[in-house]
Structure formats: C-alpha cells, structure tokens
Design an enzyme around this catalytic site. Sequence first.
Site, PDB file in Angstrom:
ATOM      1  N   HIS A   7     -18.196  -4.558  23.578  1.00 17.47           N
ATOM      2  CA  HIS A   7     -17.353  -5.612  23.650  1.00 17.47           C
ATOM      3  C   HIS A   7     -17.919  -6.554  24.236  1.00 17.47           C
ATOM      4  O   HIS A   7     -18.757  -6.038  25.415  1.00 17.47           O
ATOM      5  CB  HIS A   7     -16.000  -5.381  23.850  1.00 17.47           C
ATOM      6  CG  HIS A   7     -15.477  -5.039  25.074  1.00 17.47           C
ATOM      7  ND1 HIS A   7     -15.310  -3.821  25.534  1.00 17.47           N
ATOM      8  CD2 HIS A   7     -15.170  -5.843  26.317  1.00 17.47           C
ATOM      9  CE1 HIS A   7     -15.015  -3.482  26.582  1.00 17.47           C
ATOM     10  NE2 HIS A   7     -14.945  -4.958  27.300  1.00 17.47           N
ATOM     11  N   HIS A  79     -17.848 -10.820  30.837  1.00 17.83           N
ATOM     12  CA  HIS A  79     -18.583  -9.481  30.830  1.00 17.83           C
ATOM     13  C   HIS A  79     -19.092  -8.973  29.633  1.00 17.83           C
ATOM     14  O   HIS A  79     -18.409  -9.319  28.514  1.00 17.83           O
ATOM     15  CB  HIS A  79     -17.936  -8.419  31.693  1.00 17.83           C
ATOM     16  CG  HIS A  79     -16.862  -7.709  31.161  1.00 17.83           C
ATOM     17  ND1 HIS A  79     -15.613  -8.424  31.180  1.00 17.83           N
ATOM     18  CD2 HIS A  79     -16.534  -6.964  30.196  1.00 17.83           C
ATOM     19  CE1 HIS A  79     -14.446  -7.721  30.559  1.00 17.83           C
ATOM     20  NE2 HIS A  79     -15.349  -6.909  29.955  1.00 17.83           N
ATOM     21  N   GLU A 130     -19.813  -3.963  32.102  1.00 21.47           N
ATOM     22  CA  GLU A 130     -18.821  -2.904  32.144  1.00 21.47           C
ATOM     23  C   GLU A 130     -19.458  -1.675  31.360  1.00 21.47           C
ATOM     24  O   GLU A 130     -20.098  -1.674  30.329  1.00 21.47           O
ATOM     25  CB  GLU A 130     -17.835  -3.166  31.431  1.00 21.47           C
ATOM     26  CG  GLU A 130     -16.494  -2.250  31.256  1.00 21.47           C
ATOM     27  CD  GLU A 130     -15.356  -2.757  30.404  1.00 21.47           C
ATOM     28  OE1 GLU A 130     -15.290  -3.809  30.000  1.00 21.47           O
ATOM     29  OE2 GLU A 130     -14.321  -1.848  30.522  1.00 21.47           O
TER      30      GLU A 130
HETATM   31  C1  LIG Z   1     -10.828  -2.332  32.212  1.00 24.92           C
HETATM   32  C2  LIG Z   1     -10.042  -3.049  31.365  1.00 24.92           C
HETATM   33  C3  LIG Z   1     -10.809  -3.798  30.279  1.00 24.92           C
HETATM   34  C4  LIG Z   1     -11.568  -3.474  29.457  1.00 24.92           C
HETATM   35  O1  LIG Z   1     -12.688  -3.843  28.797  1.00 24.92           O
HETATM   36  O2  LIG Z   1     -11.134  -2.111  29.023  1.00 24.92           O
HETATM   37  C5  LIG Z   1     -11.695  -4.919  31.157  1.00 24.92           C
HETATM   38  O3  LIG Z   1     -12.597  -5.406  30.941  1.00 24.92           O
HETATM   39  S1  LIG Z   1     -10.887  -5.515  32.604  1.00 24.92           S
HETATM   40  C6  LIG Z   1     -11.799  -6.963  33.278  1.00 24.92           C
HETATM   41  C7  LIG Z   1     -11.547  -7.433  34.227  1.00 24.92           C
HETATM   42  N1  LIG Z   1     -11.873  -6.586  35.523  1.00 24.92           N
HETATM   43  C8  LIG Z   1     -12.914  -6.738  36.232  1.00 24.92           C
HETATM   44  O4  LIG Z   1     -13.537  -7.810  35.883  1.00 24.92           O
HETATM   45  C9  LIG Z   1     -13.463  -5.963  37.214  1.00 24.92           C
HETATM   46  C10 LIG Z   1     -14.688  -6.083  37.802  1.00 24.92           C
HETATM   47  N2  LIG Z   1     -14.679  -7.456  38.033  1.00 24.92           N
HETATM   48  C11 LIG Z   1     -14.557  -7.848  39.581  1.00 24.92           C
HETATM   49  O5  LIG Z   1     -14.515  -7.010  40.584  1.00 24.92           O
HETATM   50  C12 LIG Z   1     -14.834  -9.316  40.058  1.00 24.92           C
HETATM   51  O6  LIG Z   1     -14.690 -10.179  38.843  1.00 24.92           O
HETATM   52  C13 LIG Z   1     -16.324  -9.561  40.550  1.00 24.92           C
HETATM   53  C14 LIG Z   1     -16.327  -8.971  41.980  1.00 24.92           C
HETATM   54  C15 LIG Z   1     -17.322  -9.340  39.453  1.00 24.92           C
HETATM   55  C16 LIG Z   1     -16.282 -11.168  40.727  1.00 24.92           C
HETATM   56  O7  LIG Z   1     -15.387 -11.502  41.618  1.00 24.92           O
HETATM   57  P1  LIG Z   1     -15.080 -13.211  42.064  1.00 24.92           P
HETATM   58  O8  LIG Z   1     -14.999 -13.765  40.724  1.00 24.92           O
HETATM   59  O9  LIG Z   1     -13.800 -13.372  42.878  1.00 24.92           O
HETATM   60  O10 LIG Z   1     -16.215 -13.709  42.560  1.00 24.92           O
HETATM   61  P2  LIG Z   1     -17.144 -13.346  43.853  1.00 24.92           P
HETATM   62  O11 LIG Z   1     -17.105 -14.450  44.690  1.00 24.92           O
HETATM   63  O12 LIG Z   1     -16.705 -12.241  44.552  1.00 24.92           O
HETATM   64  O13 LIG Z   1     -18.416 -13.353  43.036  1.00 24.92           O
HETATM   65  C17 LIG Z   1     -19.583 -12.976  43.752  1.00 24.92           C
HETATM   66  C18 LIG Z   1     -20.948 -13.608  42.663  1.00 24.92           C
HETATM   67  O14 LIG Z   1     -20.691 -12.939  41.434  1.00 24.92           O
HETATM   68  C19 LIG Z   1     -20.552 -14.075  40.403  1.00 24.92           C
HETATM   69  N3  LIG Z   1     -19.554 -14.009  39.395  1.00 24.92           N
HETATM   70  C20 LIG Z   1     -18.299 -13.558  39.449  1.00 24.92           C
HETATM   71  N4  LIG Z   1     -17.951 -13.080  38.409  1.00 24.92           N
HETATM   72  C21 LIG Z   1     -18.991 -12.988  37.528  1.00 24.92           C
HETATM   73  C22 LIG Z   1     -19.110 -12.653  36.386  1.00 24.92           C
HETATM   74  N5  LIG Z   1     -18.150 -12.533  35.421  1.00 24.92           N
HETATM   75  N6  LIG Z   1     -20.341 -13.004  35.604  1.00 24.92           N
HETATM   76  C23 LIG Z   1     -21.440 -13.215  36.183  1.00 24.92           C
HETATM   77  N7  LIG Z   1     -21.539 -13.713  37.657  1.00 24.92           N
HETATM   78  C24 LIG Z   1     -20.264 -13.624  38.197  1.00 24.92           C
HETATM   79  C25 LIG Z   1     -19.860 -15.337  41.392  1.00 24.92           C
HETATM   80  O15 LIG Z   1     -20.415 -16.498  40.808  1.00 24.92           O
HETATM   81  C26 LIG Z   1     -20.689 -15.206  42.599  1.00 24.92           C
HETATM   82  O16 LIG Z   1     -21.932 -15.477  42.637  1.00 24.92           O
HETATM   83  P3  LIG Z   1     -22.532 -16.429  43.636  1.00 24.92           P
HETATM   84  O17 LIG Z   1     -23.650 -16.959  43.254  1.00 24.92           O
HETATM   85  O18 LIG Z   1     -22.537 -15.699  44.972  1.00 24.92           O
HETATM   86  O19 LIG Z   1     -21.670 -17.725  43.844  1.00 24.92           O
HETATM   87 CO   LIG Z   2     -13.969  -5.252  29.212  1.00 22.43          CO
END
Ligand SMILES: CC[C@H](C(=O)O)C(=O)SCCNC(=O)CCNC(=O)[C@H](O)C(C)(C)COP(=O)(O)OP(=O)(O)OC[C@H]1O[C@@H](n2cnc3c(N)ncnc32)[C@H](O)[C@@H]1OP(=O)(O)O
Ligand SMILES: [Co+2]
Length: 136
Positions: A7, A79, A130
Amino acid sequence: MIGQLNHVAIVVPDLAVSRERYTKVLGTNVSAPVDLHEHGIAVCFVELPNTKTELMTPLGTKSPVSAFLGRNPSGGMHHICYEVRDLRAARDHLVAGGARVLGTGEPKLGAHGLPVLFLHPKDFDGTLIELEEIAQ
Ligand SMILES: CC[C@H](C(=O)O)C(=O)SCCNC(=O)CCNC(=O)[C@H](O)C(C)(C)COP(=O)(O)OP(=O)(O)OC[C@H]1O[C@@H](n2cnc3c(N)ncnc32)[C@H](O)[C@@H]1OP(=O)(O)O
Ligand SMILES: [Co+2]
C-alpha cells in the site's frame, strides 16, 4: 528481498471527508474506519485492482503522524509499504547494511494483523518505508 507493493499511505486531516472523496468522487471501495490505538491512527483502506491506498489520520495525543500533519495541514503522502517473506531476516540484513529500523526494532502487528516494521526515511531517499510480512 522486497516483494509486491502492499500500500501507499496518505495522512489526511479528516478521514470521513477523504473516505467520501475516494468513494463518491474517485469511485472506489473503501473499508470502514478502524481505530488503531496501538499505532496512534484511525485508518481506512482503498481497495484497488493492483494495490491499496491507506488513508490515515492521527488518533490520540501521541500519534506518530501528528507532526507530519502539522507540517502538511492539507495532508500528504506518508509512507510506502512493501511486502517481505521473512521480516526479521529482512530487518537483520538491512541493519547490517547500516539502515535504521524505527521503534524498538521488534515487529508489531499492523492493520492487516501481520507483522510490520518501519525504516527511517533518511536512509531511503527521504521516504518512510514500511515492511509487512506476508504469509509464507
Ligand atoms: C502499522 C499500522 C499501519 C499499517 O499500514 O498497517 C500503519 O502504516 S501505521 C503508520 C503510522 N506509524 C508510523 O508511521 C510509525 C513510523 N513513523 C514514525 O515513527 C515517525 O513518523 C517518524 C519517526 C518517521 C517521523 O516522526 P516525526 O514526524 O515526528 O518527525 P521527525 O522530526 O522525527 O522526523 C525526522 C525527519 O524525518 C522526516 N520525516 C518525518 N516523517 C516523514 C515521512 N513520512 N516521510 C519522509 N520524511 C519524513 C522529517 O521531515 C524530518 O526530516 P528533517 O529533514 O530532519 O526535518
Ligand atoms: Co501502512
């Protein structure tokens, strides 16, 4: 190592509005919303001929997608999920190659009841990946 695209996920500000858009405007079948408290999201899946779109919105005060929505108030692609046959083996291979796995590194059950892990976006071209383990 990675297999089919399972997805593509989009964070949306209003899940009901987006579900309606995908059913009425885009003419697709969308599952009923489900609250995934352990993941901090409410989610619906758009069923497509060759894959799915995951529509999700923050749930609760500690959602991992709240900051993303704050940066992208009208929503945005969040994602991409690839399927793997052996999630732990894939994880170990990627970590050995220097990739970072998010969270504890231990798989959690995702929305499909299958084990999932997330890889840091900074290690994969700015894209949050993911991995979902499909039945052997
Ligand atoms: C599992 C159930 C369901 C399924 O499919 O079955 C799901 O998919 S659940 C989906 C929701 N859960 C998650 O996304 C878990 C993993 N994600 C995380 O832990 C956070 O979203 C994280 C750590 C990727 C980002 O956290 P946050 O938004 O708080 O920002 P940060 O300041 O920590 O980010 C650091 C850096 O990464 C960039 N960033 C953040 N999110 C994304 C993204 N989705 N795609 C690309 N880049 C991303 C953010 O801009 C920061 O970049 P920087 O250059 O340092 O500013
Ligand atoms: Co997902």
